[in-house]
Design a protein around this motif. Sequence first.
Motif, PDB file in Angstrom:
ATOM      1  N   GLU A 191      -6.317   3.753  -8.790  1.00 27.26           N
ATOM      2  CA  GLU A 191      -5.851   3.081  -7.561  1.00 27.26           C
ATOM      3  C   GLU A 191      -5.215   4.125  -6.638  1.00 27.26           C
ATOM      4  O   GLU A 191      -4.268   4.811  -7.032  1.00 27.26           O
ATOM      5  CB  GLU A 191      -4.827   2.009  -7.978  1.00 27.26           C
ATOM      6  CG  GLU A 191      -4.295   1.186  -6.835  1.00 27.26           C
ATOM      7  CD  GLU A 191      -3.050   0.385  -7.277  1.00 27.26           C
ATOM      8  OE1 GLU A 191      -2.154   0.228  -6.430  1.00 27.26           O
ATOM      9  OE2 GLU A 191      -2.990  -0.035  -8.458  1.00 27.26           O
ATOM     10  N   GLN A 192      -5.759   4.236  -5.421  1.00 27.90           N
ATOM     11  CA  GLN A 192      -5.215   5.217  -4.470  1.00 27.90           C
ATOM     12  C   GLN A 192      -4.235   4.502  -3.541  1.00 27.90           C
ATOM     13  O   GLN A 192      -4.515   3.402  -3.070  1.00 27.90           O
ATOM     14  CB  GLN A 192      -6.350   5.844  -3.669  1.00 27.90           C
ATOM     15  CG  GLN A 192      -7.297   6.639  -4.550  1.00 27.90           C
ATOM     16  CD  GLN A 192      -8.413   7.277  -3.751  1.00 27.90           C
ATOM     17  OE1 GLN A 192      -8.189   7.786  -2.668  1.00 27.90           O
ATOM     18  NE2 GLN A 192      -9.624   7.236  -4.300  1.00 27.90           N
ATOM     19  N   ARG A 193      -3.085   5.149  -3.307  1.00 30.13           N
ATOM     20  CA  ARG A 193      -2.062   4.507  -2.459  1.00 30.13           C
ATOM     21  C   ARG A 193      -1.187   5.590  -1.831  1.00 30.13           C
ATOM     22  O   ARG A 193      -1.290   6.769  -2.187  1.00 30.13           O
ATOM     23  CB  ARG A 193      -1.221   3.552  -3.301  1.00 30.13           C
ATOM     24  CG  ARG A 193      -0.507   4.268  -4.442  1.00 30.13           C
ATOM     25  CD  ARG A 193       0.269   3.348  -5.326  1.00 30.13           C
ATOM     26  NE  ARG A 193       1.147   4.146  -6.179  1.00 30.13           N
ATOM     27  CZ  ARG A 193       1.978   3.646  -7.056  1.00 30.13           C
ATOM     28  NH1 ARG A 193       2.054   2.348  -7.226  1.00 30.13           N
ATOM     29  NH2 ARG A 193       2.751   4.429  -7.784  1.00 30.13           N
ATOM     30  N   GLU A 194      -0.308   5.121  -0.923  1.00 30.20           N
ATOM     31  CA  GLU A 194       0.609   6.041  -0.238  1.00 30.20           C
ATOM     32  C   GLU A 194       1.924   6.051  -1.017  1.00 30.20           C
ATOM     33  O   GLU A 194       2.573   5.020  -1.176  1.00 30.20           O
ATOM     34  CB  GLU A 194       0.838   5.564   1.210  1.00 30.20           C
ATOM     35  CG  GLU A 194       1.463   6.615   2.118  1.00 30.20           C
ATOM     36  CD  GLU A 194       0.574   7.863   2.286  1.00 30.20           C
ATOM     37  OE1 GLU A 194       1.129   8.966   2.277  1.00 30.20           O
ATOM     38  OE2 GLU A 194      -0.679   7.729   2.375  1.00 30.20           O
ATOM     39  N   GLY A 195       2.332   7.181  -1.514  1.00 33.58           N
ATOM     40  CA  GLY A 195       3.592   7.286  -2.254  1.00 33.58           C
ATOM     41  C   GLY A 195       4.694   7.856  -1.383  1.00 33.58           C
ATOM     42  O   GLY A 195       4.500   8.101  -0.180  1.00 33.58           O
TER      43      GLY A 195
END
Length: 432
Positions: free
Chosen positions: A405-409
């Motif tokens: 899962e790709q996301r903004e951290g």
Amino acid sequence: MGEVTRGARALVLCPDIRSQKYDLDAKERLEEACGLALAIGVVIADAQIIPVRDVRPNTLFGSGQVDNIAAACEQNEAELVIVDGALSPIQQRNLEDKLKRKVIDRTGLILEIFGERAATAEGRLQVELAHLDYQQSRLVRSWTHLERQRGGFGFLGGPGETQIEADRRMIRQRMGRLRRELEQVRKTRSLHRERRERAPWPVIALVGYTNAGKSTLFNRVTGAEVMAEDLLFATLDPTMRAISLPGVEKAILSDTVGFISDLPTQLVAAFRATLEEVTAADVILHVRDMANAGNQAQKKQVLSVLADLGVIDPDDGSSNIPILEVWNKVDLLEPEAADELRTAAENIDDVAIISALTGEGIDALFEQVGTMLTGQARECEFVVPASDGRRLAWLYAHGDVLSDEQREGDTGPEHRVRVRLNPKELGQYQSL
């Protein structure tokens, strides 16, 4: 070494000492002794079991038996006598005097084989160390240059004592040097093992009684040309090859020296480093020759060596490395016996039935090994910064990625990766 000429006619004797306890019966021991003799290229003129009620300190056998042996040598034109047991230097010398022929005992015979078979630098070092250890007690009779008179003013009737002492010192110094070199080899091997433990490949070690078919199996699986004759001790140096298995992209298969009953103590010590390879394995395949009547005693011998190496707990028989028994040479059994074996194997978890020669059961065997290697895997979740391409690539290359899962951290783009890894792979990932 070179004490035995290839093609020499040999009389093989198996002393059956009443006061001694044996793992194998006399017939099986005689058969094994003949196998050892064939492994150094001698021609077996005759083979006999000789019952020994009381061990004679001077000749091992009684005087009547020695006369019978001498007659058998004449009758069979044997120029070499092989005694499948330990002879003291005095017994060996006296038998040679009485029989007027070269006599070697079990230790000498195995050393001959080791001397011929050792291929790597380590193997040669180990053989030489074992040989010198054996020669120390036989110094006067074995070192021909000592037959020349030395020392003093010629008053002594035999070799000068000083010279014998000098030779003993020379042997001790050479042995000390060899031990240091072997220690260095062990360190190098442990470094290689550490490197392999950090590498993403599990190690599968083939172990088993000598001549059980390990090298034939190794060759069939890897396509390697490892010596695989029907000889005892065909392999002395561990050979490694990369293979692929169901569910495992790459694994290392390691072929090791065969075990044998009553292996002389000098040889056990000298070959310990070679067997240490087994202790770094992820799975051990114990190859058994099911066509051999003594296979149960052979199994006991192998497990005893594994216990010595610390792989098996001698008290409860548990192992710190998974062991899969490979019942080999099913092609040599009568159809009925082979069917009985297959039925028996169905009720045992850690057993596979194969014929390394014909290829029967090999695919099923390695499917089982693949399951054993991946069965310890567990699900893990990692958060990896998108900029850390190395870690991400590693997880995809070595683990079974379930989701990504790709996301903004907080510090930028990142991947939340769910992946199945076995304990070894998890350790490798954490040390990246």
